[in-house]
Design an enzyme around this catalytic site. Structure first.
Site, PDB file in Angstrom:
ATOM      1  N   ASN A 112      52.319  11.701   9.012  1.00 43.26           N
ATOM      2  CA  ASN A 112      51.667  11.432   7.738  1.00 43.26           C
ATOM      3  C   ASN A 112      51.287  12.787   7.150  1.00 43.26           C
ATOM      4  O   ASN A 112      50.328  13.414   7.608  1.00 43.26           O
ATOM      5  CB  ASN A 112      50.435  10.553   7.984  1.00 43.26           C
ATOM      6  CG  ASN A 112      49.690  10.233   6.710  1.00 43.26           C
ATOM      7  OD1 ASN A 112      50.030  10.731   5.633  1.00 43.26           O
ATOM      8  ND2 ASN A 112      48.658   9.426   6.820  1.00 43.26           N
ATOM      9  N   ARG A 166      55.016   8.151   6.778  1.00 33.51           N
ATOM     10  CA  ARG A 166      54.289   7.446   5.722  1.00 33.51           C
ATOM     11  C   ARG A 166      54.737   8.050   4.393  1.00 33.51           C
ATOM     12  O   ARG A 166      54.605   9.262   4.186  1.00 33.51           O
ATOM     13  CB  ARG A 166      52.793   7.643   5.897  1.00 33.51           C
ATOM     14  CG  ARG A 166      52.040   7.078   4.736  1.00 33.51           C
ATOM     15  CD  ARG A 166      50.588   7.406   4.797  1.00 33.51           C
ATOM     16  NE  ARG A 166      49.929   6.800   3.653  1.00 33.51           N
ATOM     17  CZ  ARG A 166      48.884   7.324   3.056  1.00 33.51           C
ATOM     18  NH1 ARG A 166      48.358   8.447   3.501  1.00 33.51           N
ATOM     19  NH2 ARG A 166      48.345   6.734   2.024  1.00 33.51           N
ATOM     20  N   HIS A 182      48.026   1.535  -0.002  1.00 35.24           N
ATOM     21  CA  HIS A 182      47.418   1.033   1.253  1.00 35.24           C
ATOM     22  C   HIS A 182      48.172  -0.174   1.788  1.00 35.24           C
ATOM     23  O   HIS A 182      47.629  -0.950   2.591  1.00 35.24           O
ATOM     24  CB  HIS A 182      45.955   0.575   1.042  1.00 35.24           C
ATOM     25  CG  HIS A 182      44.946   1.681   1.024  1.00 35.24           C
ATOM     26  ND1 HIS A 182      43.717   1.526   0.451  1.00 35.24           N
ATOM     27  CD2 HIS A 182      44.972   2.937   1.516  1.00 35.24           C
ATOM     28  CE1 HIS A 182      43.029   2.644   0.587  1.00 35.24           C
ATOM     29  NE2 HIS A 182      43.780   3.525   1.230  1.00 35.24           N
ATOM     30  N   ASN A 189      37.759   6.324   3.023  1.00 38.12           N
ATOM     31  CA  ASN A 189      37.640   7.335   1.972  1.00 38.12           C
ATOM     32  C   ASN A 189      38.343   6.866   0.714  1.00 38.12           C
ATOM     33  O   ASN A 189      37.845   6.989  -0.389  1.00 38.12           O
ATOM     34  CB  ASN A 189      38.284   8.628   2.445  1.00 38.12           C
ATOM     35  CG  ASN A 189      37.248   9.605   2.903  1.00 38.12           C
ATOM     36  OD1 ASN A 189      36.166   9.661   2.328  1.00 38.12           O
ATOM     37  ND2 ASN A 189      37.577  10.354   3.930  1.00 38.12           N
ATOM     38  N   ARG A 236      36.952   9.220  -5.622  1.00 44.54           N
ATOM     39  CA  ARG A 236      37.647   8.669  -6.799  1.00 44.54           C
ATOM     40  C   ARG A 236      36.769   7.653  -7.510  1.00 44.54           C
ATOM     41  O   ARG A 236      36.063   6.879  -6.867  1.00 44.54           O
ATOM     42  CB  ARG A 236      38.945   7.963  -6.370  1.00 44.54           C
ATOM     43  CG  ARG A 236      39.992   8.878  -5.786  1.00 44.54           C
ATOM     44  CD  ARG A 236      41.325   8.125  -5.635  1.00 44.54           C
ATOM     45  NE  ARG A 236      42.225   8.832  -4.769  1.00 44.54           N
ATOM     46  CZ  ARG A 236      42.757   8.330  -3.654  1.00 44.54           C
ATOM     47  NH1 ARG A 236      42.485   7.084  -3.285  1.00 44.54           N
ATOM     48  NH2 ARG A 236      43.571   9.041  -2.912  1.00 44.54           N
ATOM     49  N   ARG A 264      28.510   7.393   5.747  1.00 43.07           N
ATOM     50  CA  ARG A 264      27.511   7.459   6.816  1.00 43.07           C
ATOM     51  C   ARG A 264      26.339   8.350   6.392  1.00 43.07           C
ATOM     52  O   ARG A 264      25.173   8.016   6.582  1.00 43.07           O
ATOM     53  CB  ARG A 264      28.165   8.042   8.070  1.00 43.07           C
ATOM     54  CG  ARG A 264      27.767   7.354   9.330  1.00 43.07           C
ATOM     55  CD  ARG A 264      28.600   7.845  10.476  1.00 43.07           C
ATOM     56  NE  ARG A 264      29.808   8.543  10.016  1.00 43.07           N
ATOM     57  CZ  ARG A 264      30.811   8.873  10.791  1.00 43.07           C
ATOM     58  NH1 ARG A 264      30.760   8.577  12.062  1.00 43.07           N
ATOM     59  NH2 ARG A 264      31.866   9.503  10.326  1.00 43.07           N
ATOM     60  N   GLU A 290      47.659   1.713  10.779  1.00 44.34           N
ATOM     61  CA  GLU A 290      48.872   1.969  10.000  1.00 44.34           C
ATOM     62  C   GLU A 290      49.943   2.656  10.843  1.00 44.34           C
ATOM     63  O   GLU A 290      51.130   2.369  10.697  1.00 44.34           O
ATOM     64  CB  GLU A 290      48.518   2.841   8.789  1.00 44.34           C
ATOM     65  CG  GLU A 290      47.688   2.083   7.770  1.00 44.34           C
ATOM     66  CD  GLU A 290      46.829   2.985   6.914  1.00 44.34           C
ATOM     67  OE1 GLU A 290      45.802   3.481   7.420  1.00 44.34           O
ATOM     68  OE2 GLU A 290      47.180   3.206   5.747  1.00 44.34           O
TER      69      GLU A 290
HETATM   70  P1  ADP Z   1      40.482   7.641   5.287  1.00 43.71           P
HETATM   71  O1  ADP Z   1      40.632   6.810   4.063  1.00 43.71           O
HETATM   72  O2  ADP Z   1      40.414   9.117   5.011  1.00 43.71           O
HETATM   73  O3  ADP Z   1      41.385   7.244   6.432  1.00 43.71           O
HETATM   74  P2  ADP Z   1      38.441   6.404   6.908  1.00 43.71           P
HETATM   75  O4  ADP Z   1      39.073   5.063   6.894  1.00 43.71           O
HETATM   76  O5  ADP Z   1      38.400   7.160   8.187  1.00 43.71           O
HETATM   77  O6  ADP Z   1      38.998   7.335   5.770  1.00 43.71           O
HETATM   78  O7  ADP Z   1      36.930   6.195   6.395  1.00 43.71           O
HETATM   79  C1  ADP Z   1      36.059   7.262   6.241  1.00 43.71           C
HETATM   80  C2  ADP Z   1      34.720   6.710   5.739  1.00 43.71           C
HETATM   81  O8  ADP Z   1      34.202   5.802   6.718  1.00 43.71           O
HETATM   82  C3  ADP Z   1      33.669   7.786   5.513  1.00 43.71           C
HETATM   83  O9  ADP Z   1      32.988   7.542   4.308  1.00 43.71           O
HETATM   84  C4  ADP Z   1      32.739   7.559   6.691  1.00 43.71           C
HETATM   85  O10 ADP Z   1      31.413   7.950   6.415  1.00 43.71           O
HETATM   86  C5  ADP Z   1      32.805   6.068   6.842  1.00 43.71           C
HETATM   87  N1  ADP Z   1      32.253   5.628   8.118  1.00 43.71           N
HETATM   88  C6  ADP Z   1      32.702   5.861   9.356  1.00 43.71           C
HETATM   89  N2  ADP Z   1      31.843   5.351  10.272  1.00 43.71           N
HETATM   90  C7  ADP Z   1      30.818   4.779   9.578  1.00 43.71           C
HETATM   91  C8  ADP Z   1      29.627   4.087   9.919  1.00 43.71           C
HETATM   92  N3  ADP Z   1      29.295   3.871  11.183  1.00 43.71           N
HETATM   93  N4  ADP Z   1      28.825   3.656   8.928  1.00 43.71           N
HETATM   94  C9  ADP Z   1      29.151   3.865   7.638  1.00 43.71           C
HETATM   95  N5  ADP Z   1      30.254   4.501   7.241  1.00 43.71           N
HETATM   96  C10 ADP Z   1      31.077   4.955   8.195  1.00 43.71           C
END
Ligand code: ADP
Length: 429
Positions: free
Chosen positions: A22, A115, A205, A236, A266, A310, A411
């Protein structure tokens, strides 16, 4: 195509190491997955290694993990993508901690799955990258300049490193949404913009929504053609998908991944008249505004603090930060509105499913999204919700009309499986 047939024959004989890549603007994520038809049927694919290289082009940050070992992080200069691919291949061939190397020679890698963000209207399923397909992918750069050019560089780098005989497969973020009906994908713009330039909603997605729908089917024993769910990929990047009869019928991302839900950086949906207004007020050209909408908006833009959910939840709780709370509220409210819209568009659903870093790990966000939706048949059980963190689980309250699930997305696994299917000629599900 002789090589491809000979290769397909060889691949059917044994489990195959598939390298999943990816590639982003300055990063590369990878996994090495060992799979074949039996492994797929029994969900016993083996993950041999995974990792990522970030900040390619400078002092790169390298995170690597073999098997189930915890990841190690290091840094060293890596000039370009070709250097990053070679680095990974060298690392995969090294034995460590008494464990055998994931591969003993390059030829152990049977195929590479990539990807690819945008498949346009042409690519409706995962595809072997032939010279002709590569040319067509190049033509699609126009539609997705931010993503597809990097994905193509990944294909070229893998081919240069492994040789032209190792098949490469493109797995598209858009493909799952090829089933969107016209009334869902068309913008209310002059129709010739669609006809001339393909201005329409494509959705992204797709690999994640498709994986989550597949796991839902497995967990509930629902035949594909009876799957009627809303999947919420909240990471994200974030998007919602309405799935009816097992097919995507609407999704929140559009012509680009910018549309729809509020994301880390975004904006998601907004009034397009804002673009001209802001450009005049702030003296910005359109390109700067686009960067603002993609990189400085969303959770980061509202909070002025961070794009990380988080951290926002911690700021809200520990310091009572007003704008952190506002960012989280706007995020949850947007998801709630899409949920309501899709339940109307689908005439109700059997389940909603949470996935993505936020959807999988945050009971609080799930609860805030689902609060006061009991009229729609959605209610969350506090205890079940609290215990489904990073794992599969059902979280709806007793008596709720609509089930609610947490299903961690995967994925890379789907890319590896599709790659195996494409190179062996097995049917794509
Ligand atoms: P990407 O789209 O880059 O793959 P991820 O699916 O890894 O991103 O998601 C990242 C997001 O998930 C970040 O905003 C992170 O803070 C949030 N996140 C991860 N663990 C937790 C948690 N325990 N509580 C709240 N948000 C979380």
């Amino acid at each position: 195509m002789l090589w491809a047939r000979a290769h397909a024959f060889a691949l059917q004989l044994s489990a195959v190491h598939i390298l999943v890549l990816n590639v982003g603007s300055s990063s590369l994520k990878f996994q090495l997955v060992d799979t074949d038809g039996d492994a797929i049927a029994a969900a016993r694919d083996r993950r041999l290694a995974r990792g990522q290289i970030e900040r390619i082009g400078g002092e790169a940050i390298i995170t690597l993990a073999a098997g189930t070992a915890p990841p190690t992080t290091s840094s060293e200069p890596i000039a370009d993508l070709a250097g990053a691919v070679s680095y990974i291949l060298r690392w995969l061939a090294q034995a460590r901690d008494g464990e055998p190397a994931p591969i003993t020679r390059l030829a152990d890698i049977g195929a590479v799955g990539h990807r690819v963000v945008h498949g346009g209207e042409r690519f409706k399923a995962s595809t072997l990258v032939t010279d002709e397909v590569r040319r067509k992918l190049e033509a699609l750069i126009d539609l997705a300049p931010l993503h597809n050019s990097h994905n193509l560089r990944g294909i070229d780098a893998a081919r240069a490193a492994l040789g032209a005989d190792i098949p490469q497969v493109a797995v598209f973020d858009t493909a799952f949404h090829h089933s969107l009906p016209e009334h869902a994908y068309l913008y209310a713009l002059p129709y010739q913009l669609y006809r001339r330039y393909g201005v329409r909603r494509y959705g992204f997605h797709g690999t994640s929504h498709r994986y989550v729908a597949y796991r839902y089917r497995e967990l509930t024993g629902t035949p594909r053609e009876q799957v009627k769910i809303v999947t919420l990929h909240l990471g994200n990047g974030a998007s919602a998908c309405a799935i009816v009869d097992g097919e995507s019928v609407d999704t929140s991302m559009g012509f680009t991944p910018l549309e729809g839900l509020v994301m880390g950086t975004r904006s998601g949906d907004l009034d397009p008249a804002i673009l001209d207004f802001v450009s005049v007020k702030e003296g910005l050209v359109l390109r700067d505004i686009e960067t603002m909408l993609n990189k400085q908006s969303g959770l980061l833009g509202i909070s002025g603090l961070t794009a990380d959910m988080r951290e926002l939840l911690a700021e809200e709780k520990e310091n009572g930060d007003r704008r952190a709370r506002l960012a989280v509220d706007v995020f949850c409210y947007r998801v709630k509105k899409y949920l309501g819209a899709y339940l109307a568009a689908m005439n109700g659903a059997d389940a909603i499913v949470f996935a993505g870093g936020i959807g999988e790990n945050s009971p609080e966000i799930r609860a805030r999204i689902c609060a006061n939706l009991d009229w729609l048949g959605i209610a969350i059980d506090e205890g079940k919700n609290a215990s489904a963190v990073g794992t599969e689980g059902r979280i709806d309250a007793d008596g709720a009309r609509v089930a609610a699930w947490v299903i961690p997305t995967d994925e890379e696994l789907l890319i590896a499986r599709d790659t195996w299917r494409v190179v062996t000629g097995a049917p794509l599900p």
